[in-house]
Design a protein around this motif. Structure first.
Motif, PDB file in Angstrom:
ATOM      1  N   GLU A  90      43.671  24.373  32.782  1.00  0.00           N
ATOM      2  CA  GLU A  90      44.146  24.664  31.423  1.00  0.00           C
ATOM      3  C   GLU A  90      45.634  25.002  31.370  1.00  0.00           C
ATOM      4  O   GLU A  90      46.167  25.277  30.301  1.00  0.00           O
ATOM      5  CB  GLU A  90      43.349  25.816  30.808  1.00  0.00           C
ATOM      6  CG  GLU A  90      41.873  25.548  30.653  1.00  0.00           C
ATOM      7  CD  GLU A  90      41.091  25.683  31.959  1.00  0.00           C
ATOM      8  OE1 GLU A  90      40.082  24.955  32.102  1.00  0.00           O
ATOM      9  OE2 GLU A  90      41.485  26.477  32.833  1.00  0.00           O
ATOM     10  N   GLY A  91      46.304  25.030  32.520  1.00  0.00           N
ATOM     11  CA  GLY A  91      47.736  25.302  32.541  1.00  0.00           C
ATOM     12  C   GLY A  91      48.096  26.768  32.668  1.00  0.00           C
ATOM     13  O   GLY A  91      49.229  27.158  32.410  1.00  0.00           O
ATOM     14  N   LYS A  92      47.154  27.582  33.067  1.00  0.00           N
ATOM     15  CA  LYS A  92      47.407  29.011  33.287  1.00  0.00           C
ATOM     16  C   LYS A  92      47.559  29.264  34.788  1.00  0.00           C
ATOM     17  O   LYS A  92      47.011  28.535  35.617  1.00  0.00           O
ATOM     18  CB  LYS A  92      46.250  29.863  32.758  1.00  0.00           C
ATOM     19  CG  LYS A  92      46.017  29.753  31.274  1.00  0.00           C
ATOM     20  CD  LYS A  92      47.057  30.520  30.531  1.00  0.00           C
ATOM     21  CE  LYS A  92      46.718  30.617  29.057  1.00  0.00           C
ATOM     22  NZ  LYS A  92      47.602  31.547  28.371  1.00  0.00           N
ATOM     23  N   ILE A  93      48.292  30.314  35.124  1.00  0.00           N
ATOM     24  CA  ILE A  93      48.420  30.695  36.527  1.00  0.00           C
ATOM     25  C   ILE A  93      47.066  31.237  36.977  1.00  0.00           C
ATOM     26  O   ILE A  93      46.531  32.165  36.376  1.00  0.00           O
ATOM     27  CB  ILE A  93      49.504  31.768  36.717  1.00  0.00           C
ATOM     28  CG1 ILE A  93      50.870  31.237  36.255  1.00  0.00           C
ATOM     29  CG2 ILE A  93      49.553  32.223  38.180  1.00  0.00           C
ATOM     30  CD1 ILE A  93      51.939  32.318  36.145  1.00  0.00           C
ATOM     31  N   TYR A  94      46.523  30.635  38.032  1.00  0.00           N
ATOM     32  CA  TYR A  94      45.242  31.086  38.555  1.00  0.00           C
ATOM     33  C   TYR A  94      45.434  32.052  39.732  1.00  0.00           C
ATOM     34  O   TYR A  94      44.666  32.975  39.913  1.00  0.00           O
ATOM     35  CB  TYR A  94      44.381  29.903  38.990  1.00  0.00           C
ATOM     36  CG  TYR A  94      43.050  30.354  39.527  1.00  0.00           C
ATOM     37  CD1 TYR A  94      42.082  30.853  38.655  1.00  0.00           C
ATOM     38  CD2 TYR A  94      42.778  30.358  40.880  1.00  0.00           C
ATOM     39  CE1 TYR A  94      40.874  31.318  39.128  1.00  0.00           C
ATOM     40  CE2 TYR A  94      41.575  30.815  41.366  1.00  0.00           C
ATOM     41  CZ  TYR A  94      40.622  31.290  40.488  1.00  0.00           C
ATOM     42  OH  TYR A  94      39.425  31.760  40.961  1.00  0.00           O
ATOM     43  N   SER A  95      46.489  31.806  40.522  1.00  0.00           N
ATOM     44  CA  SER A  95      46.750  32.720  41.632  1.00  0.00           C
ATOM     45  C   SER A  95      48.236  32.766  41.937  1.00  0.00           C
ATOM     46  O   SER A  95      48.959  31.792  41.750  1.00  0.00           O
ATOM     47  CB  SER A  95      45.967  32.323  42.886  1.00  0.00           C
ATOM     48  OG  SER A  95      46.474  31.129  43.434  1.00  0.00           O
TER      49      SER A  95
END
Length: 122
Positions: free
Chosen positions: A101-106
């Protein structure tokens, strides 16, 4: 390759750090995102918005007071790698990975090359 601008997300992350905007910073992360930090010789994990808010809150205040600088940003095979400085000397390397979704995951923060009299405080 994802259809969102990973470098743009990291630039927004840098902007949030430079301005001390905790809400903007947290909004860049996925709800279940994690931060792993090994800068102080101990491994620390933080997961989810509440833990990330606690983790970044005090650091953003310190970054804002000391000065936050972008040193290097480049695409990596699975995301984006960033090197930034605090107070013009303290160097931190951060690797960002993203959700679909284009969010920072880590984010993985590690010490980078340091001046002899400085340590890492991410």
């Amino acid at each position: 390759m994802s259809d969102f601008d990973q470098m743009g997300v990291v630039v927004d992350w840098v902007d949030a750090c430079r301005t001390g905007d905790l809400t903007m910073l947290l909004d860049l992360y996925a709800d279940d995102a994690q931060v792993e930090c090994t800068c102080n010789g101990t491994q620390h994990y933080h997961r989810g918005r509440r833990e990330l808010e606690s983790y970044w809150g005090s650091r953003l205040s310190a970054y804002l007071a000391a000065g936050f600088g972008l040193e290097e940003i480049e695409p990596a095979p699975d995301g984006v790698d960033l090197e930034y400085s605090v107070a013009g000397a303290l160097r931190i390397h951060a690797s960002f990975r993203f959700s679909p979704e284009g969010k920072i995951y880590s984010t993985l923060c590690t010490p980078s090359r340091q001046n002899a009299h400085e340590g890492c405080a991410c």
